[in-house]
Design a protein around this motif. Structure first.
Motif, mmCIF file in Angstrom:
data_model
loop_
_atom_site.group_PDB
_atom_site.id
_atom_site.type_symbol
_atom_site.label_atom_id
_atom_site.label_comp_id
_atom_site.label_asym_id
_atom_site.label_seq_id
_atom_site.Cartn_x
_atom_site.Cartn_y
_atom_site.Cartn_z
ATOM 1 N N GLY A 1 -0.524 20.214 2.437
ATOM 2 C CA GLY A 1 0.742 19.485 2.518
ATOM 3 C C GLY A 1 0.533 17.988 2.574
ATOM 4 N N SER A 2 -0.446 17.546 3.357
ATOM 5 C CA SER A 2 -0.735 16.112 3.481
ATOM 6 C C SER A 2 -1.143 15.518 2.142
ATOM 7 C CB SER A 2 -1.860 15.896 4.503
ATOM 8 O OG SER A 2 -1.502 16.399 5.764
ATOM 9 N N VAL A 3 -2.023 16.216 1.429
ATOM 10 C CA VAL A 3 -2.516 15.726 0.132
ATOM 11 C C VAL A 3 -1.382 15.634 -0.884
ATOM 12 C CG1 VAL A 3 -4.016 16.255 -1.820
ATOM 13 C CG2 VAL A 3 -4.879 16.532 0.506
ATOM 14 N N LEU A 4 -0.558 16.671 -0.941
ATOM 15 C CA LEU A 4 0.544 16.685 -1.913
ATOM 16 C C LEU A 4 1.559 15.580 -1.624
ATOM 17 C CD1 LEU A 4 1.189 20.534 -2.297
ATOM 18 C CD2 LEU A 4 0.192 18.980 -3.987
ATOM 19 N N ILE A 5 1.929 15.414 -0.366
ATOM 20 C CA ILE A 5 2.886 14.360 0.000
ATOM 21 C C ILE A 5 2.301 12.985 -0.301
ATOM 22 C CG2 ILE A 5 4.118 13.263 1.925
ATOM 23 C CD1 ILE A 5 4.269 16.075 3.206
ATOM 24 N N PHE A 6 1.032 12.796 0.020
ATOM 25 C CA PHE A 6 0.348 11.520 -0.235
ATOM 26 C C PHE A 6 0.365 11.178 -1.727
ATOM 27 C CE2 PHE A 6 -3.442 9.019 -1.215
ATOM 28 C CZ PHE A 6 -3.367 7.995 -0.283
ATOM 29 N N ILE A 7 0.051 12.160 -2.563
ATOM 30 C CA ILE A 7 -0.014 11.932 -4.020
ATOM 31 C C ILE A 7 1.375 11.684 -4.603
ATOM 32 C CG2 ILE A 7 -0.560 12.999 -6.244
ATOM 33 C CD1 ILE A 7 -2.846 14.477 -4.828
ATOM 34 N N ILE A 8 2.339 12.538 -4.227
ATOM 35 C CA ILE A 8 3.675 12.465 -4.819
ATOM 36 C C ILE A 8 4.409 11.187 -4.405
ATOM 37 C CG2 ILE A 8 5.934 13.572 -4.968
ATOM 38 C CD1 ILE A 8 4.443 16.246 -4.408
ATOM 39 N N GLU A 9 4.303 10.819 -3.134
ATOM 40 C CA GLU A 9 5.074 9.683 -2.607
ATOM 41 C C GLU A 9 4.297 8.369 -2.594
ATOM 42 O OE1 GLU A 9 8.293 9.697 -1.615
ATOM 43 O OE2 GLU A 9 8.466 11.794 -2.254
ATOM 44 N N TYR A 10 3.090 8.351 -3.122
ATOM 45 C CA TYR A 10 2.198 7.190 -3.010
ATOM 46 C C TYR A 10 2.869 5.890 -3.461
ATOM 47 C CZ TYR A 10 -2.095 4.437 -3.181
ATOM 48 O OH TYR A 10 -3.063 3.482 -2.967
ATOM 49 N N ASN A 11 3.588 5.931 -4.572
ATOM 50 C CA ASN A 11 4.187 4.709 -5.127
ATOM 51 C C ASN A 11 5.699 4.627 -4.914
ATOM 52 O OD1 ASN A 11 1.793 3.522 -6.211
ATOM 53 N ND2 ASN A 11 1.843 5.027 -7.889
ATOM 54 N N ASN A 12 6.249 5.532 -4.113
ATOM 55 C CA ASN A 12 7.688 5.501 -3.845
ATOM 56 C C ASN A 12 7.986 4.329 -2.902
ATOM 57 O OD1 ASN A 12 10.364 5.906 -3.105
ATOM 58 N ND2 ASN A 12 10.155 8.122 -2.889
ATOM 59 N N PRO A 13 8.670 3.282 -3.373
ATOM 60 C CA PRO A 13 8.884 2.078 -2.552
ATOM 61 C C PRO A 13 9.752 2.324 -1.323
ATOM 62 C CG PRO A 13 10.215 1.994 -4.550
ATOM 63 C CD PRO A 13 9.311 3.172 -4.701
ATOM 64 N N GLU A 14 10.498 3.422 -1.299
ATOM 65 C CA GLU A 14 11.390 3.700 -0.168
ATOM 66 C C GLU A 14 10.759 4.609 0.880
ATOM 67 O OE1 GLU A 14 15.765 3.956 -1.172
ATOM 68 O OE2 GLU A 14 14.899 4.550 -3.096
ATOM 69 N N THR A 15 9.517 5.066 0.599
ATOM 70 C CA THR A 15 8.847 5.930 1.580
ATOM 71 C C THR A 15 7.440 5.404 1.897
ATOM 72 O OG1 THR A 15 8.143 7.415 -0.218
ATOM 73 C CG2 THR A 15 10.167 7.982 0.972
ATOM 74 N N LEU A 16 6.443 5.785 1.076
ATOM 75 C CA LEU A 16 5.060 5.381 1.333
ATOM 76 C C LEU A 16 4.632 4.141 0.566
ATOM 77 C CD1 LEU A 16 3.130 8.817 1.260
ATOM 78 C CD2 LEU A 16 4.418 7.780 3.137
ATOM 79 N N GLY A 17 5.389 3.776 -0.453
ATOM 80 C CA GLY A 17 4.970 2.731 -1.390
ATOM 81 C C GLY A 17 4.587 1.407 -0.753
ATOM 82 N N ASN A 18 5.306 0.958 0.247
ATOM 83 C CA ASN A 18 5.069 -0.353 0.846
ATOM 84 C C ASN A 18 4.163 -0.310 2.077
ATOM 85 O OD1 ASN A 18 6.742 -1.697 -1.048
ATOM 86 N ND2 ASN A 18 8.562 -1.117 0.124
ATOM 87 N N LEU A 19 3.625 0.869 2.396
ATOM 88 C CA LEU A 19 2.746 1.007 3.552
ATOM 89 C C LEU A 19 1.302 0.715 3.167
ATOM 90 C CD1 LEU A 19 4.137 4.334 5.114
ATOM 91 C CD2 LEU A 19 4.642 1.993 5.843
ATOM 92 N N SER A 20 0.502 0.353 4.161
ATOM 93 C CA SER A 20 -0.934 0.194 3.933
ATOM 94 C C SER A 20 -1.554 1.568 3.701
ATOM 95 C CB SER A 20 -1.583 -0.463 5.151
ATOM 96 O OG SER A 20 -1.450 0.379 6.292
ATOM 97 N N LEU A 21 -2.818 1.604 3.310
ATOM 98 C CA LEU A 21 -3.493 2.880 3.082
ATOM 99 C C LEU A 21 -3.497 3.706 4.364
ATOM 100 C CD1 LEU A 21 -5.086 4.734 1.207
ATOM 101 C CD2 LEU A 21 -7.182 3.550 1.905
ATOM 102 N N LYS A 22 -3.746 3.051 5.500
ATOM 103 C CA LYS A 22 -3.725 3.753 6.784
ATOM 104 C C LYS A 22 -2.338 4.332 7.049
ATOM 105 C CE LYS A 22 -2.858 1.836 10.708
ATOM 106 N NZ LYS A 22 -2.824 1.011 11.943
ATOM 107 N N GLY A 23 -1.299 3.528 6.787
ATOM 108 C CA GLY A 23 0.065 3.982 6.997
ATOM 109 C C GLY A 23 0.426 5.149 6.103
#
Length: 457
Positions: free
Chosen positions: A250-272
Motif C-alpha cells: 500500500g505504501s509503495v502504490l500510494i507513493f508512486i501514484i501520488e508522487y507528483n500530485n500537487p494537492e497531496t504528496l507533490g509539494n512535500l519533501s522526500l521524507k514527507g
C-alpha cells in the motif's frame, strides 16, 4: 456503586436468565450502547454552542464512536464541548475493548463470578477458538490496552505539550492514543493529522498504535508465550506476514501514484512523501486518521485504499474489515485451485475446509452488503460520484473512518444508512462466523445426497 456498574450487573443478570445466544447478546448490547450514547450526545451540554446537534447526527456520531469508525458529520474539535469529547472517547474505548471486556472489568472489581454464559459471549467477542483461559485472556487484553495506550500518549505528549500547552497537550495525547489504538480515527486537533504530515514522532506514534491495535490480542499473547516467531501458531504467522505485505504494498502504490500530485504528496519533501504514503497505508487498515486531504487523491489511489479498507485488520483486534486471515485464506484457496491442489496449504500446514468455507461466506456476505448499501446511496445521494459513495460505504463497513468530505453532506437517510452499515461492520462478520460454526456442530445428518455436477467458469 456507579451508574455504569449497576447497568452492567443488571445486564449480566438478565443474560444469565435469558436464552439468547452470544451473537444476539453482542448485537443487542452494542445497539443499546449506541442508543445510550446518542441520547447523551444529543444533549445541549455535549455541544460547544449549547444547542442540540439533532438525534440523527448524534446517532451517527455514537455509532461511529462505538463501532470505532471515525466518520464524522461535524468537526469533533470545534462542535463538541469537553463533556461531549469525553463521552465520545469513552464510547470509543468501550467499542475498542468490547462490551463484555468492559463488563468483565466491573465484574472482577466487584468479585462477581464469571458464568459460562458470560464466557460464551466473551469467546464470541474476542473471537477465541476455546473457552479455556478466557478470563485470563480478558485480563491480558485490559492490561495490554492500557499499557500500550499509555506509552502512545507519552510519545504524543512530547510533541503536543510544547505546541498546545500542558493541559490541552495532555488531553490531546490521551485522546489520540486511545483513538489510534482502538482504530477509531477521531481527532480533536481540528484538521486531523495534516499539520503533522512530516512529523516523525507523531507519524510513528499514531502509526504504531494503529498497527498494534489491528494485530489482535491473541497475537500478542502467542508471541509473549513463545518468544520466537518460528514457534508461534499459524494464525500469528499469517497475521504478521499478510499485515506486513499489505502495509508495504500500500505504501509503495500510494507513493508512486501520488508522487507528483500537487494537492497531496507533490509539494512535500522526500521524507514527507515517504511518511505520508506509509501513514496512509497504515491508516487504511481501519483507523480513519489522515495526514493528507482525501478529496484531491487520484481515483486510482482511492481504489487502492478501498481494497485495503475492505481487508482491514486481524481477528480479535480493534480493527474491522473482513480481516487479514480471511483474505489470506481466500488468496491461498485461489492459488491451490490454480495449481491443481486438493488441499489449501501454507507454511507446511493444511487449512481445514470448514475455515475455507467460512472465509468465502464472510467475503461474499461483506461484498453483498457493500454493494447493496452503495446502490441505495446512489438513489438517496443524487449527484455524488460513484467512487465517493463506494469509498464512504467501504469505510463505514470496515469501520475505517476515512471520507472524501462526504459524511457531513449526506442526507438524513444517507446518514442513517451509513450508521447501520457501521453497526453491521462491527458485529456482522463475527456473528456470521459464530453462526456457521454453531450450525456445523449441531448438524447430525445421517445421510448425504449424491453429488451433482455443475459446470463452472
Amino acid at each position: 456503586m456507579t451508574f455504569l456498574e449497576m447497568i452492567t450487573i443488571d445486564f449480566l443478570k438478565r443474560f444469565d436468565k435469558s436464552k439468547l445466544n452470544p451473537p444476539r447478546v453482542l448485537a443487542i448490547a452494542f445497539a443499546l450502547i449506541i442508543l445510550f450514547g446518542a441520547n447523551i450526545l444529543n444533549l445541549p451540554i455535549a455541544s460547544a454552542d449549547g444547542e442540540s446537534i439533532g438525534f440523527i447526527n448524534a446517532l451517527f456520531t455514537a455509532s461511529s464512536s462505538v463501532c470505532v469508525t471515525g466518520l464524522v458529520v461535524v468537526n469533533t474539535a470545534e462542535h463538541w464541548s469537553l463533556f461531549g469529547q469525553v463521552v465520545i472517547i469513552t464510547l470509543i474505548q468501550i467499542g475498542g475493548l468490547g462490551f463484555m471486556t468492559m463488563a468483565t472489568i466491573v465484574a472482577l472489581l466487584l468479585g462477581k463470578k464469571i458464568t459460562l454464559k458470560d464466557r460464551l459471549v466473551m469467546q464470541e467477542e474476542l473471537n477465541s477458538s476455546s473457552l479455556s483461559g478466557l478470563v485470563k485472556l480478558t485480563k491480558y487484553v485490559i492490561a495490554t490496552t492500557f499499557i500500550i495506550e499509555g506509552i502512545g500518549a507519552i510519545f504524543l505528549s512530547t510533541r503536543f505539550i510544547p505546541i498546545y500547552g500542558l493541559k490541552k497537550g495532555i488531553w490531546f495525547s490521551v485522546f489520540h492514543a486511545i483513538s489510534a489504538f482502538c482504530n477509531a480515527g477521531f481527532d480533536v486537533i481540528g484538521n486531523n493529522m495534516i499539520p503533522f504530515v512530516d512529523d516523525i514522532v507523531v507519524n510513528f506514534a499514531i502509526g504504531s498504535l494503529v498497527i498494534l491495535g489491528g494485530l489482535g490480542f491473541t497475537v500478542y499473547l502467542d508471541i509473549s508465550k513463545n518468544k520466537n516467531i518460528h514457534r508461534c501458531s499459524l494464525h500469528t504467522k499469517l497475521v504478521l506476514l499478510i499485515s506486513a505485505i499489505l502495509l508495504i504494498l500500500g505504501s509503495v502504490l500510494i507513493f508512486i501514484i501520488e508522487y507528483n500530485n500537487p494537492e497531496t504528496l507533490g509539494n512535500l519533501s522526500l521524507k514527507g512523501k515517504i511518511l505520508a504514503s506509509t501513514f496512509q497505508s497504515i491508516i487504511a487498515r481501519t483507523a480513519g486518521f489522515n495526514s493528507v486531504d482525501m478529496a484531491p487523491l487520484y481515483d486510482t489511489t482511492i481504489f487502492v485504499l478501498i481494497i485495503l479498507m475492505f481487508i482491514g485488520g486481524s481477528p480479535g483486534s480493534t480493527a474491522g474489515g473482513i480481516k487479514t486471515t480471511t483474505f489470506g485464506v481466500i488468496f491461498l484457496t485461489v492459488r491451490s485451485v490454480l495449481k491443481g491442489n486438493d488441499d489449501v496449504e501454507v507454511l507446511r500446514r493444511r487449512i481445514p475446509n470448514s475455515i475455507v468455507l467460512r472465509a468465502i461466506a464472510i467475503t461474499a456476505v461483506s461484498l453483498l452488503l457493500v454493494t447493496l448499501v452503495t446502490m441505495i446511496l446512489t438513489v438517496t445521494e443524487q449527484g455524488v460520484k460513484f467512487i465517493d459513495l463506494l469509498f464512504e460505504t467501504v469505510s463505514a463497513f470496515a469501520t475505517v473512518g476515512l471520507s472524501r468530505n462526504l459524511s457531513p453532506e449526506l442526507s438524513d437517510i444517507g446518514k442513517f444508512i451509513i450508521a447501520l452499515t457501521m453497526y453491521a461492520g462491527k458485529v456482522g462478520p463475527l456473528t456470521l462466523v459464530f453462526a456457521l460454526a454453531k450450525k456445523q456442530k449441531t448438524d447430525n445428518k445421517k445421510y448425504r445426497y449424491p453429488e451433482g455436477k455443475i459446470i463452472i467458469g
